[in-house]
Design a protein around this motif. Structure first.
Motif, PDB file in Angstrom:
ATOM      1  N   PHE A 169      18.161  44.161  72.835  1.00 22.24           N
ATOM      2  CA  PHE A 169      18.078  45.591  72.512  1.00 22.24           C
ATOM      3  C   PHE A 169      16.797  45.890  71.732  1.00 22.24           C
ATOM      4  CE2 PHE A 169      19.088  49.399  69.990  1.00 22.24           C
ATOM      5  CZ  PHE A 169      19.364  50.267  71.025  1.00 22.24           C
ATOM      6  N   ALA A 170      16.463  44.999  70.796  1.00 20.98           N
ATOM      7  CA  ALA A 170      15.219  45.183  70.039  1.00 20.98           C
ATOM      8  C   ALA A 170      14.018  45.132  70.981  1.00 20.98           C
ATOM      9  CB  ALA A 170      15.107  44.120  68.948  1.00 20.98           C
ATOM     10  N   HIS A 197      12.589  48.067  73.110  1.00 17.56           N
ATOM     11  CA  HIS A 197      11.779  49.114  72.483  1.00 17.56           C
ATOM     12  C   HIS A 197      10.286  48.981  72.785  1.00 17.56           C
ATOM     13  CE1 HIS A 197      15.556  49.770  70.459  1.00 17.56           C
ATOM     14  NE2 HIS A 197      15.111  50.954  70.105  1.00 17.56           N
ATOM     15  N   ALA A 199      20.666  37.477  78.557  1.00 16.62           N
ATOM     16  CA  ALA A 199      20.039  37.784  77.271  1.00 16.62           C
ATOM     17  C   ALA A 199      21.073  38.163  76.215  1.00 16.62           C
ATOM     18  CB  ALA A 199      19.051  38.938  77.452  1.00 16.62           C
ATOM     19  N   PRO A 200      20.925  37.646  74.996  1.00 13.70           N
ATOM     20  CA  PRO A 200      21.786  38.089  73.888  1.00 13.70           C
ATOM     21  C   PRO A 200      21.486  39.545  73.540  1.00 13.70           C
ATOM     22  CG  PRO A 200      20.057  36.634  73.084  1.00 13.70           C
ATOM     23  CD  PRO A 200      19.935  36.655  74.576  1.00 13.70           C
ATOM     24  N   ILE A 201      22.523  40.322  73.253  1.00 15.22           N
ATOM     25  CA  ILE A 201      22.344  41.773  73.116  1.00 15.22           C
ATOM     26  C   ILE A 201      21.461  42.157  71.919  1.00 15.22           C
ATOM     27  CG2 ILE A 201      24.565  42.101  71.871  1.00 15.22           C
ATOM     28  CD1 ILE A 201      23.047  44.583  74.349  1.00 15.22           C
ATOM     29  N   GLY A 202      21.602  41.466  70.785  1.00 14.21           N
ATOM     30  CA  GLY A 202      20.827  41.820  69.582  1.00 14.21           C
ATOM     31  C   GLY A 202      19.322  41.767  69.827  1.00 14.21           C
ATOM     32  N   PRO A 203      18.785  40.586  70.175  1.00 15.00           N
ATOM     33  CA  PRO A 203      17.350  40.486  70.447  1.00 15.00           C
ATOM     34  C   PRO A 203      16.922  41.314  71.662  1.00 15.00           C
ATOM     35  CG  PRO A 203      18.296  38.317  70.051  1.00 15.00           C
ATOM     36  CD  PRO A 203      19.447  39.265  70.139  1.00 15.00           C
TER      37      PRO A 203
END
Lengths: 131, 125
Positions: free
Chosen positions: A76-77, A80, A70-74
């Motif tokens: 991490f979102a 939540h 998984a790409p970290i930006g999406p």
């Protein structure tokens, strides 16, 4: 990959939720808070603190498995999702109240995660038309 | 809730430190987990444990935990959640510039909605 993400993020939500709920129980059962050995013994003498440990360790390994692809930006979102599950469980377990703003926030989080899921399925379907 | 202008220099410093530690820690975790040469299973964990990224991530996490507790001792939890939502944007941008993650319109919309949602939950608590 779709199943990997779906299962992974639900598992992550489960562990994160377990940690948060356990933390709350562990804290309230060990009251009053004091900087003493007695407080530490109270904290570690009841089962909830171990629920928090299981939640943290489980979330860590799940997160490291997810980040393999998984790409970290999406990602991490999307992590939540926990905010929504903890909010709903707190109404049931701790008699906390849902305000209109909190419900609106939860809906925005779910809508955002739905967008991220859709974006990911497009990433892995290069034959689909790019809009 | 005090107006944004009422945030003291100490609170502002802790906020900034939290953003730096959270972003740095998540980038370190991604650097450890996303390394394609790491292999699978137990070998992957041995490989990750032999390189600094995983430990940098764990160290940042521990430091962030302490900073967060100090932060919350100065401001209410709801305000902390509101201020903390900016980390999602910081990590999105860092992923873009350090790992070349593509920011498609749908991804940006999704991340923006989650950030907004977390901020609203903070405001409404």
């Amino acid at each position: 990959m779709k199943r990997f993400y779906l299962f992974g993020f639900l598992l992550l939500m489960g562990f994160d939720t377990l940690a948060q709920i356990s933390f709350k129980y562990a804290g309230t059962q060990a009251l009053p808070v004091e900087a003493s050995l007695a407080w530490l013994l109270r904290v570690f003498g009841q089962p909830w603190v171990y629920g928090a440990v299981v939640g943290y360790v489980g979330a860590f390994f799940t997160w490291m498995a997810l980040l393999k692809h998984a790409p970290i930006g999406p990602a991490f979102a999307a992590s939540h999702l926990e905010v929504v599950s903890v909010m709903l469980l707190s109404v049931w377990l701790f008699d906390e109240h849902l305000t209109a703003a909190r419900v609106l926030g939860a809906i925005a989080i779910l809508a955002g995660i739905a967008c991220l899921g859709l974006a990911e399925s497009r990433e892995h379907a290069p034959e689909a038309a790019v809009i | 809730m005090p107006a944004a202008g009422a945030i003291s220099p100490l609170v502002a410093s802790l906020w900034l430190l939290n953003i730096v530690l959270d972003t740095g820690g998540q980038l370190a975790f991604k650097a450890a987990a996303g390394d394609p040469t790491a292999g699978d299973g137990l070998a992957r964990w041995k490989y990750m444990a032999s390189r600094p990224w995983l430990w940098l991530g764990i160290g940042s996490y521990v430091a962030e935990f302490l900073v967060w507790i100090a932060f919350l001792s100065l401001i209410p939890l709801s305000e902390g959640v509101l201020l903390g939502s900016i980390n999602i944007v910081a990590i999105m941008l860092a992923g873009r510039f350090l790992f070349g993650e593509r920011l498609t319109r749908l991804r940006v919309a999704g991340i923006a909605l989650v950030t907004l949602g977390v901020a609203i939950v903070g405001l409404g608590a």
